[in-house]
Design a protein around this motif. Sequence first.
Motif, PDB file in Angstrom:
ATOM      1  N   CYS A 179      11.506  -4.479  -1.769  1.00  0.00           N
ATOM      2  CA  CYS A 179      10.893  -3.073  -2.543  1.00  0.00           C
ATOM      3  C   CYS A 179      11.298  -1.994  -2.159  1.00  0.00           C
ATOM      4  O   CYS A 179      12.144  -0.926  -3.225  1.00  0.00           O
ATOM      5  N   ASP A 193       3.846  -3.657  -2.911  1.00  0.00           N
ATOM      6  CA  ASP A 193       3.407  -2.674  -1.978  1.00  0.00           C
ATOM      7  C   ASP A 193       4.377  -1.715  -1.639  1.00  0.00           C
ATOM      8  O   ASP A 193       4.161  -0.189  -0.903  1.00  0.00           O
ATOM      9  N   ASN A 194       6.067  -1.639  -2.188  1.00  0.00           N
ATOM     10  CA  ASN A 194       6.186  -0.431  -2.202  1.00  0.00           C
ATOM     11  C   ASN A 194       7.085   0.068  -1.241  1.00  0.00           C
ATOM     12  O   ASN A 194       7.896   1.185  -0.988  1.00  0.00           O
ATOM     13  N   THR A 195       7.232  -1.277   0.260  1.00  0.00           N
ATOM     14  CA  THR A 195       7.599  -0.354   1.153  1.00  0.00           C
ATOM     15  C   THR A 195       8.069  -1.600   1.991  1.00  0.00           C
ATOM     16  O   THR A 195       9.397  -1.644   2.970  1.00  0.00           O
ATOM     17  N   CYS A 224       8.622  -8.202  -4.101  1.00  0.00           N
ATOM     18  CA  CYS A 224       8.223  -7.671  -2.405  1.00  0.00           C
ATOM     19  C   CYS A 224       7.171  -8.895  -2.245  1.00  0.00           C
ATOM     20  O   CYS A 224       6.733  -9.796  -2.211  1.00  0.00           O
ATOM     21  N   ARG A 225       7.533  -8.713  -0.411  1.00  0.00           N
ATOM     22  CA  ARG A 225       6.846  -9.828  -0.074  1.00  0.00           C
ATOM     23  C   ARG A 225       5.495 -10.128  -0.245  1.00  0.00           C
ATOM     24  O   ARG A 225       4.582 -10.722   0.478  1.00  0.00           O
TER      25      ARG A 225
END
Length: 344
Positions: free
Chosen positions: A95, A89-91, A103-104
């Motif tokens: 990340c 998700d890069n958020t 990443c979760r």
Amino acid sequence: MRATFMYGAGDVRVVDVPDPKLKQSTDALVRVVQACICGSDLHPYHRMRAKADGTSMGHEFLGVVEEAGVDVATVKAGDLVVAPFAWQDNTCDFCREGLQTSCRHGGFWNSGDVGGGQAEAVRVPLADGTLVKLPVAPDSALLPSLLTLSDVYGTGHHAAVRAQVNPRTTVTVIGDGAVGLLAVLSARRLGAERIILMGRHKSRTDLGRDFGATDVVAERGEEGIAMVRELTGGDGTHTVLECVGHLPAYEQALGVVRAGGVISRVGVPQYSDGDIGWKLFGRNLTLTGGPAPVRHYIEELMPDILDGTVEPGKVFDRTIGLADTPDGYRAMDQREALKVLVRP
Ligand SMILES: [Zn+2]
């Protein structure tokens, strides 16, 4: 569409599979323009147990977005994009800490209902967090170098970053595969002035010298360790970037690292036993490394490719069509090719 599948050790085929389609509103569909075969693809090529329905292959690709889900904001149909070897998700908190491979909400290609890059097209989950737009035309001569951002360049860079390579550190790189050679390039880019490359294949180590290696040691094991020590006044180097993944490479790393130094591993370990006793502890060594969060590095590494400062795409020494991927695996396995580029 056509896609590359592996059915067991040494058994790679190009087969017909259903065309991928958008499933989530955050997905994008990417038509693959360039993909490649990875050194890590050779691990299952050697030892995969036969599996009737096989597994899709390929985790490095760039291509053109054909269709984007309604919740995708950063890329649109027609954009040329590169994908990292993991999707994310890069958020999320990991990340944001630069650990996109943890990443979760992310995952890896070729698992569950997500296919692979050695195919005509790929469904990309979490497209906003995963895909990065490339500011070049789809026929740009820079594409092979930009393709290395999906794995091998980011992975070589990660090895150097984890080892904290800087202008004051001496470096040994173990392995003359694509990742090892790009670890050399990355160490040079981070300012290292003394870079010893351990590898046996002259055409590859010549490219390593081109990328910044100052010394090449072809010997392995105790003999190779003695050579590196001789080159460094008996001490070894501050950092060792282990880009192979087999136990002898780890043992070689222990042998050439300087007291207080760092061993950084990015070769996927094909072993679970290794010396972490006095050999590691007694000299205050640090052992680090892991799956590179290449998504984290793409924006940082891309400008030097675009302006021609570096040309990591030199690691590709053979280009094939999608139908020829079985022969591409064979050529890499037999070391006829360093890294094979696939144009579907
Ligand atoms: Zn995340």
